[in-house]
Scaffold this active site. Structure first.
Site, short mmCIF file in Angstrom:
data_model
loop_
_atom_site.label_atom_id
_atom_site.label_comp_id
_atom_site.label_asym_id
_atom_site.label_seq_id
_atom_site.Cartn_x
_atom_site.Cartn_y
_atom_site.Cartn_z
N ASN A 11 -25.95 107.82 35.86
CA ASN A 11 -25.82 106.49 35.24
C ASN A 11 -26.06 105.43 36.32
O ASN A 11 -25.18 105.21 37.16
CB ASN A 11 -24.41 106.37 34.63
CG ASN A 11 -24.16 104.99 34.05
OD1 ASN A 11 -25.06 104.16 33.94
ND2 ASN A 11 -22.91 104.74 33.66
N TRP A 12 -27.22 104.83 36.28
CA TRP A 12 -27.58 103.86 37.32
C TRP A 12 -26.85 102.52 37.14
O TRP A 12 -26.91 101.67 38.00
CB TRP A 12 -29.09 103.62 37.32
CG TRP A 12 -29.92 104.84 37.63
CD1 TRP A 12 -29.48 106.12 37.91
CD2 TRP A 12 -31.36 104.90 37.74
NE1 TRP A 12 -30.54 106.95 38.16
CE2 TRP A 12 -31.70 106.23 38.06
CE3 TRP A 12 -32.38 103.96 37.58
CZ2 TRP A 12 -33.03 106.63 38.23
CZ3 TRP A 12 -33.71 104.36 37.74
CH2 TRP A 12 -34.03 105.69 38.06
N LYS A 13 -26.19 102.33 36.00
CA LYS A 13 -25.49 101.07 35.69
C LYS A 13 -26.45 99.89 35.91
O LYS A 13 -27.64 100.02 35.65
CB LYS A 13 -24.21 100.98 36.52
CG LYS A 13 -23.34 102.23 36.36
CD LYS A 13 -21.97 102.10 36.93
CE LYS A 13 -21.19 103.39 36.68
NZ LYS A 13 -19.81 103.34 37.13
N HIS A 99 -18.82 103.68 27.43
CA HIS A 99 -18.57 103.80 28.87
C HIS A 99 -17.39 102.91 29.26
O HIS A 99 -17.19 101.84 28.68
CB HIS A 99 -19.82 103.42 29.67
CG HIS A 99 -19.63 103.72 31.12
ND1 HIS A 99 -19.04 102.84 31.97
CD2 HIS A 99 -19.90 104.83 31.84
CE1 HIS A 99 -18.95 103.40 33.18
NE2 HIS A 99 -19.47 104.62 33.12
N GLU A 101 -16.85 100.84 31.51
CA GLU A 101 -17.14 99.42 31.82
C GLU A 101 -17.40 98.63 30.54
O GLU A 101 -17.11 97.44 30.47
CB GLU A 101 -18.31 99.35 32.80
CG GLU A 101 -17.86 99.74 34.21
CD GLU A 101 -18.79 100.70 34.92
OE1 GLU A 101 -20.00 100.71 34.63
OE2 GLU A 101 -18.29 101.45 35.78
N GLU A 171 -13.93 110.25 31.78
CA GLU A 171 -14.05 109.44 32.99
C GLU A 171 -12.77 108.61 33.14
O GLU A 171 -12.67 107.53 32.55
CB GLU A 171 -15.24 108.50 32.89
CG GLU A 171 -16.57 109.19 32.72
CD GLU A 171 -17.73 108.28 33.14
OE1 GLU A 171 -18.37 108.57 34.15
OE2 GLU A 171 -17.94 107.25 32.49
N GLY A 177 -15.93 104.51 40.60
CA GLY A 177 -16.37 103.58 41.64
C GLY A 177 -15.30 103.28 42.67
O GLY A 177 -15.45 102.35 43.47
N SER A 217 -16.30 109.09 40.70
CA SER A 217 -16.41 109.38 42.14
C SER A 217 -16.80 110.84 42.42
O SER A 217 -16.31 111.44 43.38
CB SER A 217 -15.11 109.01 42.86
OG SER A 217 -14.88 107.61 42.75
N GLY A 238 -22.15 108.01 38.81
CA GLY A 238 -22.52 106.61 39.01
C GLY A 238 -23.13 106.43 40.39
O GLY A 238 -24.32 106.70 40.62
N GLY A 239 -22.31 105.99 41.34
CA GLY A 239 -22.79 105.64 42.69
C GLY A 239 -23.70 106.69 43.31
O GLY A 239 -24.77 106.36 43.85
#
Ligand code: 13P
Length: 260
Positions: A11-13, A99, A101, A171, A177, A217, A238-239
């Site tokens: 997930n590149w967000k 998600h 966010e 999640e 993150g 993470s 993510g990251g």
């Protein structure tokens, strides 16, 4: 031992630009070109879907193009939104719903997430329904209750015949993150309960076949111990999905780690 095929999403967000996103997509596709032991999807931002889709089309790759969100209606006066049909038109195969966010930064309620999940599945796409508790909820011992509530609302109108296109991503919000990963044991506990809830909502055969990813993470260094758990069927990253080498290492960990 579970026979569910591992599944890893990147997930590149709201990261990358057209050049760096194209470079990242090419690097991931090339590295994984001859590997097929795990399903893989990448989720670029909306404006780069066409670009990344054309890169995927030009190379031999089973990587799925994913979108990070979608609206509930097929078309109409919904300024700023995109429909499942539009995403399909852009060769998207899989879409995230709920998600953390979107739930906690943008404020999407459970019912809206359920409508999105249904629209995604009704639109013929795969859906990854994301659930998970906040730190406050975890500290209050409410993890399983929150997961159950989000799962029930998220799947309220999802019929059994659509379940083969459904994946759940657990999640925990406090792990996203932050560098704080849930311990493999904590993630396994929560995910085993999620599977139990899926059995209650549908039946045990359906629950055994639905994949449940862990997200929060995940890194190349902790992926294998998470993926060794019997109810962790892969990860939503993510990251670490923004670095091709890290993401590829996580996919390889998912593909090669034996389940306990
Ligand atoms: P991080 O891997 O950066 O914690 O993000 C997880 C996530 O939200 C994936 O959807």
């Amino acid at each position: 031992m579970p026979t569910r095929r591992p599944y890893v999403g990147g997930n590149w967000k709201m990261n990358t630009d057209r050049t760096s996103g194209s470079r990242l997509a090419r690097a991931v596709i090339d590295a994984l070109a001859r590997e097929s032991a795990a399903d893989v999807a990448i989720f670029p931002p909306f404006p780069y879907l066409i670009t990344v889709g054309s890169i995927l089309r030009d190379r031999p790759s089973a990587i799925r193009l994913g979108a990070q969100d979608c609206w509930t209606k097929p078309d109409g006066a919904f300024t700023g939104e995109v429909s499942a049909a539009m995403l399909r038109d852009c060769e998207v195969k899989v879409v995230l719903a709920g998600h953390s966010e979107r739930r906690h930064v943008i404020g999407e309620p459970d019912e809206l997430v359920g409508q999105k999940a249904q629209a995604i599945l009704d639109g013929g796409l795969e859906c990854i329904l994301c659930i998970g508790e906040t730190l406050k909820e975890r500290e209050a011992g409410r993890t399983d209750e929150v997961n159950r509530r989000q799962l029930r609302a998220g799947l309220a109108d999802v019929s059994r015949e659509h379940l083969h296109r459904l994946t759940i991503a657990y999640e925990p919000v406090w792990a996203i993150g932050t560098g704080k990963t849930a311990t493999p044991g904590d993630a396994q506990d929560a995910q085993a309960k999620v599977r139990g809830e899926l059995a209650a909502l549908y039946d045990s055969e359906a629950a055994e076949s639905i994949r449940i990813m862990y997200g929060g993470s995940v890194k190349a260094s902790n992926a294998a111990e998470l993926f060794a758990q019997p109810d962790i069927d892969g990860g939503l990253i993510g990251g670490a999905s923004l670095q091709a080498d890290d993401f590829v290492a996580i996919v390889r960990a998912a593909a090669s780690t034996p389940r306990r």
